[in-house]
Design an enzyme around this catalytic site. Structure first.
Site, PDB file in Angstrom:
ATOM      1  CE  LYS A  22      -1.678   1.719   4.056  1.00  0.00           C
ATOM      2  NZ  LYS A  22      -1.759   3.272   3.934  1.00  0.00           N
ATOM      3  CG  ASN A  23       2.682   2.657   3.651  1.00  0.00           C
ATOM      4  OD1 ASN A  23       1.597   2.997   3.592  1.00  0.00           O
ATOM      5  ND2 ASN A  23       3.472   2.047   4.681  1.00  0.00           N
ATOM      6  CB  CYS A 120      -2.530  12.082  12.272  1.00  0.00           C
ATOM      7  SG  CYS A 120      -2.079  10.335  12.030  1.00  0.00           S
ATOM      8  NE  ARG A 125       0.974  10.186  10.519  1.00  0.00           N
ATOM      9  CZ  ARG A 125       0.214   8.958   9.768  1.00  0.00           C
ATOM     10  NH1 ARG A 125       1.148   8.398   9.016  1.00  0.00           N
ATOM     11  NH2 ARG A 125      -0.655   8.858   9.455  1.00  0.00           N
ATOM     12  CG  ASP A 311       3.494   1.472   9.585  1.00  0.00           C
ATOM     13  OD1 ASP A 311       2.818   2.429  10.558  1.00  0.00           O
ATOM     14  OD2 ASP A 311       3.252   1.772   8.553  1.00  0.00           O
ATOM     15  NE  ARG A 403      -6.542   4.659   5.962  1.00  0.00           N
ATOM     16  CZ  ARG A 403      -5.323   5.067   6.411  1.00  0.00           C
ATOM     17  NH1 ARG A 403      -5.332   4.888   7.564  1.00  0.00           N
ATOM     18  NH2 ARG A 403      -4.238   5.481   5.938  1.00  0.00           N
TER      19      ARG A 403
END
Length: 429
Positions: A22-23, A120, A125, A311, A403
């Site tokens: 995803k990133n 967030c 961030r 993460d 997500r």
């Protein structure tokens, strides 16, 4: 809102294919703005975040076509004509990373108006580093009514930029802008995450001139235009790590395929230390654990890549809840990233949090209960804990999970987990 119910106690045995990252995918999608020729991304994940960004790209005039290819899911982007350079709040607020369209729009068209991304839940961030870097590339930037208006009518120009600290988002964003800048740009103290290397290599395939890939100094010699390309998104190391932890938590033997073991070495080293068997394969890794043998508590501290990924911190905390002894988890990347701790405590975990440190005292067993997801990584940690909790665990607000995890129930269910989605209704956001 949907929720996910897990009946604890089942071992996991089988194979789980890992999706594209995803990133990486969302930054590669932003790169499609930089060229008037087609960009084909293969090994594409189908997630809420990629859908959000696809909507935004369509607003700019990029044609986005999802399809099944010879190597699985792929998406074709055709940005031959950019008809708009306005990114409204209603779209940007759904995913912070969509703010990274600002640089490519500015580089290609000389102007853009993009909403600030908003708050967030896992801490501040700020986008200051992004805007400072674009300013150094020659952009004129104004903030007004929650929007960034950026102008570079004569184009961007190369500059030497040293980030005050390592920032993945700022590194990616500046790289996306600098490839079309006039002259040479040097990025110092650049982040080295694999997803940045993936973006850089894709841009090189599109005709960009980038040196120092995978190091903390990137040198970009600007070109006047980029061509199209076909690029395969790297495997998602966070999904891979999450399923590795799930397999270790539940016990059994799981083969992760379409994966790369080197991308999660910092995690698997800690898992081996805790008592999990890890065996790399040609296309991934095998995770094996005898559930009759209790894991040992292990300390971790999150760091920038190649250190232990923030993460994966929530998932590892879930693993430690039933380990023998006391583990200490230091969160050095984001503030407020222990919001899963109270929810794990609802399942019977013994966790104390003070500032950026959590102490996890392993318990003999967890018990099922209703819990609530607070962010993407926290949500999967609750699913992982639910795999061993006695009785049923129900995880609410799983739109967070959607997500970043593709077909999670299907993948875990195929390995023996008793897991199901409970459909809800109403606005999830």
């Amino acid at each position: 809102m949907d929720s996910i119910a897990i009946q604890g106690g089942a071992q996991l045995n089988g194979s789980i294919p890992v999706s594209g990252a995803k990133n990486s995918a969302i930054k590669l999608m932003a790169a499609s703005i930089l060229t008037d020729q087609p960009l084909l991304l293969t090994n594409m994940p189908r997630l809420a975040d990629t859908r959000f960004l696809g909507q935004l790209l369509r607003q700019f005039g990029v044609e986005v076509t999802e399809r099944d290819g010879a190597d699985g899911q792929e998406t074709l982007f055709d940005g031959r004509e950019i008809r708009s350079t306005f990114a409204p709040y209603d779209l940007v607020r759904q995913m912070r990373a969509s703010f990274n369209v600002l640089g490519p729009l500015l580089a290609r068209t000389g102007h853009a108006r993009v909403s600030l991304p908003g708050g967030c839940t896992i801490g501040a961030r700020p986008v200051d580093l992004h805007l400072d870097a674009l300013s150094k590339l020659g952009a004129s930037i104004e903030l007004e009514e929650g929007y960034v208006s950026a102008m570079a009518p004569k184009g961007l120009r190369g500059a030497e930029i040293e980030f005050p600290f390592v920032s993945v988002g700022a590194t990616e964003h500046t790289l996306l802008a600098a490839v079309l800048a006039d002259g040479v740009t040097v990025l110092k103290r650049a982040a080295r995450e694999p997803e940045i290397g993936d973006l850089a290599r894709c841009l090189i395939a599109m005709g960009a001139r980038i040196e120092g890939v995978d190091t903390d100094t990137l040198t970009i010699t600007g070109v006047t235009s980029l061509n199209g390309a076909t690029w395969s998104v790297i495997p998602d190391r966070i999904e891979m790590g999450s399923y590795a932890v799930a397999a270790a938590m539940a016990g059994g033997e799981v083969r992760l395929t379409r994966a790369r073991a080197d991308l999660i070495a910092s995690l698997t080293d800690k898992m081996v230390e805790a008592g999990v068997e890890i065996a790399p394969t040609e296309d991934g890794v095998i995770i094996k654990r005898d559930p009759s043998q209790r894991l040992k508590a292990v300390d971790v501290a999150t760091e920038v890549y190649p250190g232990f990924a923030t993460d994966l911190q929530a998932q590892f905390m879930a693993l430690m809840t039933t380990a023998e002894g006391v583990s200490t988890i230091h969160e050095n990347i984001f503030e407020n990233r222990f919001m899963h701790a109270p929810e794990l405590a609802r399942l019977g975990a013994d966790i104390s949090v003070q500032a950026g440190e959590a102490k996890v005292t392993g318990v003999a067993e967890l018990r099922g209960a209703p819990v609530m997801a607070t962010d993407l990584r926290a949500s999967v940690s609750l699913v992982i804990a639910g795999l061993v909790a006695q009785g049923e665990t129900t995880v609410g607000r799983v739109y967070h999970l959607d997500r970043g995890f593709e077909r999670l129930e299907e993948k875990l269910g195929a390995c023996g987990a008793t897991i199901r989605r409970i459909k809800g209704s109403g606005d999830e956001h």
